[in-house]
Every structure is written in structure tokens, then in C-alpha cells.
Design a protein around this motif. Structure first.
Motif, PDB file in Angstrom:
ATOM      1  N   UNK A  50       0.722  -1.099  -0.083  1.00 45.27           N
ATOM      2  CA  UNK A  50      -0.029  -0.493  -0.118  1.00 45.27           C
ATOM      3  C   UNK A  50       1.105   1.457  -0.294  1.00 45.27           C
ATOM      4  N   UNK A  51       2.386   1.307   0.917  1.00 44.85           N
ATOM      5  CA  UNK A  51       2.729   2.532   0.349  1.00 44.85           C
ATOM      6  C   UNK A  51       3.657   2.852  -0.828  1.00 44.85           C
ATOM      7  N   UNK A  52       3.898   1.320  -1.206  1.00 42.49           N
ATOM      8  CA  UNK A  52       4.297   1.799  -2.740  1.00 42.49           C
ATOM      9  C   UNK A  52       3.280   2.269  -3.415  1.00 42.49           C
ATOM     10  N   UNK A  53       2.073   2.327  -3.170  1.00 42.04           N
ATOM     11  CA  UNK A  53       0.767   2.178  -4.550  1.00 42.04           C
ATOM     12  C   UNK A  53       1.196   4.258  -4.184  1.00 42.04           C
ATOM     13  N   UNK A  54       1.409   4.697  -3.078  1.00 40.62           N
ATOM     14  CA  UNK A  54       0.653   5.929  -2.889  1.00 40.62           C
ATOM     15  C   UNK A  54       2.506   6.943  -2.969  1.00 40.62           C
TER      16      UNK A  54
END
Length: 54
Positions: A50-54
């Protein structure tokens, strides 16, 4: 990792049925620790995704 946890739990159940209580408790303890490690790694992987997509 889940396959290892399930294998250890089955081994603990079989050894408990056969009367090896100490060994069964040790194997179940190892399976419990591995389960918690798996949960931490799984949650970490989800957070990183999820952090990589943001």
C-alpha cells in the motif's frame, strides 16, 4: 511457511496422542512462534504494498 506450521501442529498432535507430552508442547511452541512471525511478515508485506502505491 504455513505448510511448516501445519506440519508442526500435526506432529505435535500425533506425539501428544502417543504420550510424548513434553515433545508435543515444544513442537506446539515452535509452531506458535512461527505463526506469529508469519503474521508480522504478512502484515508488513501488505503495508509495503500500500505504501508503494502512494
Amino acid at each position: 511457511m504455513i505448510r511448516l506450521i501445519v506440519t508442526l501442529l500435526i506432529l505435535a498432535l500425533v506425539s501428544a496422542v502417543l504420550g510424548f507430552g513434553g515433545m508435543a508442547a515444544g513442537i506446539a511452541g515452535i509452531a506458535k512462534v512461527l505463526f506469529y512471525v508469519f503474521i508480522v511478515v504478512f502484515v508488513g508485506a501488505i503495508l509495503m504494498k500500500f505504501l508503494r502505491k502512494v
